[in-house]
Design a protein around this motif. Sequence first.
Motif, PDB file in Angstrom:
ATOM      1  N   GLU A 316       0.809  -1.211   0.000  1.00  0.00           N
ATOM      2  CA  GLU A 316       0.000   0.000   0.000  1.00  0.00           C
ATOM      3  C   GLU A 316       0.849   1.270   0.000  1.00  0.00           C
ATOM      4  O   GLU A 316       0.515   2.252  -0.657  1.00  0.00           O
ATOM      5  CB  GLU A 316      -0.917   0.002   1.236  1.00  0.00           C
ATOM      6  CG  GLU A 316      -1.901  -1.153   1.289  1.00  0.00           C
ATOM      7  CD  GLU A 316      -2.953  -1.044   0.208  1.00  0.00           C
ATOM      8  OE1 GLU A 316      -3.246   0.099  -0.228  1.00  0.00           O
ATOM      9  OE2 GLU A 316      -3.482  -2.095  -0.216  1.00  0.00           O
ATOM     10  N   VAL A 317       1.958   1.237   0.745  1.00  0.00           N
ATOM     11  CA  VAL A 317       2.712   2.484   0.958  1.00  0.00           C
ATOM     12  C   VAL A 317       3.508   2.910  -0.276  1.00  0.00           C
ATOM     13  O   VAL A 317       3.898   4.080  -0.397  1.00  0.00           O
ATOM     14  CB  VAL A 317       3.665   2.353   2.170  1.00  0.00           C
ATOM     15  CG1 VAL A 317       2.903   1.929   3.419  1.00  0.00           C
ATOM     16  CG2 VAL A 317       4.820   1.395   1.887  1.00  0.00           C
ATOM     17  N   CYS A 318       3.770   1.984  -1.198  1.00  0.00           N
ATOM     18  CA  CYS A 318       4.664   2.282  -2.320  1.00  0.00           C
ATOM     19  C   CYS A 318       3.966   2.837  -3.551  1.00  0.00           C
ATOM     20  O   CYS A 318       4.617   3.195  -4.523  1.00  0.00           O
ATOM     21  CB  CYS A 318       5.440   1.020  -2.727  1.00  0.00           C
ATOM     22  SG  CYS A 318       6.619   0.467  -1.476  1.00  0.00           S
ATOM     23  N   TRP A 319       2.648   2.926  -3.540  1.00  0.00           N
ATOM     24  CA  TRP A 319       1.923   3.287  -4.751  1.00  0.00           C
ATOM     25  C   TRP A 319       2.320   4.654  -5.309  1.00  0.00           C
ATOM     26  O   TRP A 319       2.511   4.806  -6.504  1.00  0.00           O
ATOM     27  CB  TRP A 319       0.408   3.241  -4.482  1.00  0.00           C
ATOM     28  CG  TRP A 319      -0.128   1.841  -4.489  1.00  0.00           C
ATOM     29  CD1 TRP A 319       0.591   0.684  -4.397  1.00  0.00           C
ATOM     30  CD2 TRP A 319      -1.495   1.462  -4.594  1.00  0.00           C
ATOM     31  NE1 TRP A 319      -0.233  -0.408  -4.432  1.00  0.00           N
ATOM     32  CE2 TRP A 319      -1.525   0.034  -4.550  1.00  0.00           C
ATOM     33  CE3 TRP A 319      -2.691   2.162  -4.703  1.00  0.00           C
ATOM     34  CZ2 TRP A 319      -2.709  -0.675  -4.632  1.00  0.00           C
ATOM     35  CZ3 TRP A 319      -3.881   1.445  -4.787  1.00  0.00           C
ATOM     36  CH2 TRP A 319      -3.883   0.036  -4.755  1.00  0.00           C
ATOM     37  N   ASN A 320       2.408   5.649  -4.450  1.00  0.00           N
ATOM     38  CA  ASN A 320       2.747   6.994  -4.932  1.00  0.00           C
ATOM     39  C   ASN A 320       4.145   7.031  -5.553  1.00  0.00           C
ATOM     40  O   ASN A 320       4.374   7.711  -6.558  1.00  0.00           O
ATOM     41  CB  ASN A 320       2.652   8.005  -3.794  1.00  0.00           C
ATOM     42  CG  ASN A 320       1.220   8.277  -3.394  1.00  0.00           C
ATOM     43  OD1 ASN A 320       0.285   8.033  -4.161  1.00  0.00           O
ATOM     44  ND2 ASN A 320       1.031   8.780  -2.187  1.00  0.00           N
ATOM     45  N   PHE A 321       5.072   6.302  -4.949  1.00  0.00           N
ATOM     46  CA  PHE A 321       6.429   6.227  -5.499  1.00  0.00           C
ATOM     47  C   PHE A 321       6.424   5.514  -6.853  1.00  0.00           C
ATOM     48  O   PHE A 321       6.993   6.000  -7.839  1.00  0.00           O
ATOM     49  CB  PHE A 321       7.353   5.497  -4.519  1.00  0.00           C
ATOM     50  CG  PHE A 321       8.734   5.233  -5.055  1.00  0.00           C
ATOM     51  CD1 PHE A 321       9.703   6.221  -5.047  1.00  0.00           C
ATOM     52  CD2 PHE A 321       9.063   3.982  -5.577  1.00  0.00           C
ATOM     53  CE1 PHE A 321      10.980   5.971  -5.545  1.00  0.00           C
ATOM     54  CE2 PHE A 321      10.327   3.726  -6.076  1.00  0.00           C
ATOM     55  CZ  PHE A 321      11.292   4.726  -6.061  1.00  0.00           C
ATOM     56  N   LEU A 322       5.761   4.372  -6.910  1.00  0.00           N
ATOM     57  CA  LEU A 322       5.766   3.571  -8.128  1.00  0.00           C
ATOM     58  C   LEU A 322       4.967   4.212  -9.256  1.00  0.00           C
ATOM     59  O   LEU A 322       5.149   3.859 -10.430  1.00  0.00           O
ATOM     60  CB  LEU A 322       5.226   2.170  -7.843  1.00  0.00           C
ATOM     61  CG  LEU A 322       6.115   1.311  -6.924  1.00  0.00           C
ATOM     62  CD1 LEU A 322       5.419   0.018  -6.554  1.00  0.00           C
ATOM     63  CD2 LEU A 322       7.458   1.030  -7.591  1.00  0.00           C
ATOM     64  N   ALA A 323       4.088   5.156  -8.927  1.00  0.00           N
ATOM     65  CA  ALA A 323       3.315   5.841  -9.963  1.00  0.00           C
ATOM     66  C   ALA A 323       4.146   6.855 -10.742  1.00  0.00           C
ATOM     67  O   ALA A 323       3.742   7.300 -11.821  1.00  0.00           O
ATOM     68  CB  ALA A 323       2.119   6.543  -9.328  1.00  0.00           C
ATOM     69  N   LEU A 324       5.318   7.204 -10.232  1.00  0.00           N
ATOM     70  CA  LEU A 324       6.187   8.157 -10.919  1.00  0.00           C
ATOM     71  C   LEU A 324       6.852   7.501 -12.126  1.00  0.00           C
ATOM     72  O   LEU A 324       7.156   6.301 -12.112  1.00  0.00           O
ATOM     73  CB  LEU A 324       7.252   8.692  -9.960  1.00  0.00           C
ATOM     74  CG  LEU A 324       6.736   9.500  -8.766  1.00  0.00           C
ATOM     75  CD1 LEU A 324       7.867   9.756  -7.778  1.00  0.00           C
ATOM     76  CD2 LEU A 324       6.123  10.813  -9.236  1.00  0.00           C
ATOM     77  N   VAL A 344       7.644  -5.326  -5.117  1.00  0.00           N
ATOM     78  CA  VAL A 344       6.341  -4.708  -5.358  1.00  0.00           C
ATOM     79  C   VAL A 344       6.456  -3.903  -6.654  1.00  0.00           C
ATOM     80  O   VAL A 344       7.250  -2.959  -6.762  1.00  0.00           O
ATOM     81  CB  VAL A 344       5.927  -3.795  -4.194  1.00  0.00           C
ATOM     82  CG1 VAL A 344       4.595  -3.130  -4.508  1.00  0.00           C
ATOM     83  CG2 VAL A 344       5.860  -4.590  -2.902  1.00  0.00           C
ATOM     84  N   VAL A 345       5.655  -4.306  -7.652  1.00  0.00           N
ATOM     85  CA  VAL A 345       5.660  -3.660  -8.963  1.00  0.00           C
ATOM     86  C   VAL A 345       4.242  -3.212  -9.241  1.00  0.00           C
ATOM     87  O   VAL A 345       3.298  -3.993  -9.121  1.00  0.00           O
ATOM     88  CB  VAL A 345       6.150  -4.630 -10.051  1.00  0.00           C
ATOM     89  CG1 VAL A 345       6.122  -3.963 -11.411  1.00  0.00           C
ATOM     90  CG2 VAL A 345       7.554  -5.127  -9.729  1.00  0.00           C
ATOM     91  N   LEU A 346       4.083  -1.947  -9.625  1.00  0.00           N
ATOM     92  CA  LEU A 346       2.745  -1.396  -9.766  1.00  0.00           C
ATOM     93  C   LEU A 346       2.178  -1.601 -11.158  1.00  0.00           C
ATOM     94  O   LEU A 346       1.045  -1.998 -11.319  1.00  0.00           O
ATOM     95  CB  LEU A 346       2.772   0.106  -9.441  1.00  0.00           C
ATOM     96  CG  LEU A 346       1.421   0.830  -9.487  1.00  0.00           C
ATOM     97  CD1 LEU A 346       0.460   0.244  -8.471  1.00  0.00           C
ATOM     98  CD2 LEU A 346       1.615   2.321  -9.241  1.00  0.00           C
TER      99      LEU A 346
END
Length: 427
Positions: A316-324, A344-346
């Motif tokens: 859950e916590v990595c979504w904003n980072f991975l969206a870049l 974790v790969v978005l």
Amino acid sequence: MVTALQETKTIPALPPGFELSVTSGLQRYAVQHDDLTLTSAFQPIFSVSHMRAVGYEGLLRAHDALDRVVPALDVFGEAARHGELHLVDRLAQALHLENFKMLGAEREWLFLNVHPEALTDPYHAAALFANLKRLELSPRRVVLEVLEQRAGDIEKLAEGVRHFREEGFLIALDDFGAGHSNIERIWQLNPDIVKLDRIMLSHAAHRTDMATILPGLVALLHEAGKLVLIEGIETEHEAQLALACDADFVQGFFFGRPNPGLADGTQAAACIGELTERYRAQAEARERATASRLQPYVRAFERAAERLAAGEPLEEVCWNFLALDHAARCFLLDSNGRQAGRNVVLRADRAAKDTGFLPLADAQGANWLRRPYFRDAINAPERVHITRPYLSINEATPCVTLSIATRVGSQMCVLCGDIDWIEEASG
């Protein structure tokens, strides 16, 4: 131009039948060989850090009976065809020693090119020592450049190199990266200085991948205990590459052309000083651009670490980072560097890309203890660390990793995030 000869001088260490003569006006020695007049020119070799010439490479210059320039390669090629290669090699060395003594250099090295077989020839060695003794030049003032040639007996050549080194000479390996001069020859001959062939610099000046490799090669040679000289530098761009590689010495038309006399110390210091200042300004500009480029990733990553420490799950916590754009993956390590859970790969396109490296896709339980991003984070927790670009094992592509050590419950963990690192073109 070589002018009329005068003041003939016979030297016992020369082959029988040869005499050195002083060329009028230029005050340097020359020797007649067949219909050629041979003499010396010296190209300065500079220490970037000292900002001055620390040595001079002796180069053969030849003119025919009509005073036309004959390339040195043609002179040696013709000598080889007539079985006189070693003779011309000895003539060139005697010339360079005489003219170097006439230069009046007080502490600089003389770089002498030597054919590999000459280092195993006792008669050649005796002639070289005789010349040095007569001229009162210490072997420590001479760097013997082992030319890029196939050596028939590498063990015999290595023994010859050891002998000359024991006498006080320094040994340089010429044209590294071309022909037979490769990494194996470094282990075999153990040179003090390695001269990188110009072709490597030329490739680095025109290809981004080679420009990335060159600093690593220089670092490898430094770790092997070798000083590094980059030769053939002709443009400022190539000079900047040499500085970026952390080369010890530089040589080439950009810094100084071959000539009969010493380099202009004031001009050399000004040239290297201005070059170094431009390098500093460009390096600082690159650092600012990189920091600006990374800023959104760092902010998102810091927020992810805060949420992870508060008890939220990694997915859950990595979504904003991975969206870049260019964000590749996040993963979590325990205090021993072992990965807890999968990467974790978005994005779906990232998962599809990973299939080319399917054996590496499952990193659960992998140990990343050796990686700088883990060690840096553990040694200085609660702040984001950023690696230099390196090759990611996940896809064999360049990446940068962010890492931060933080407590998750009662355990210290390291959160990591990879970014695909595509070098931006400079405008």
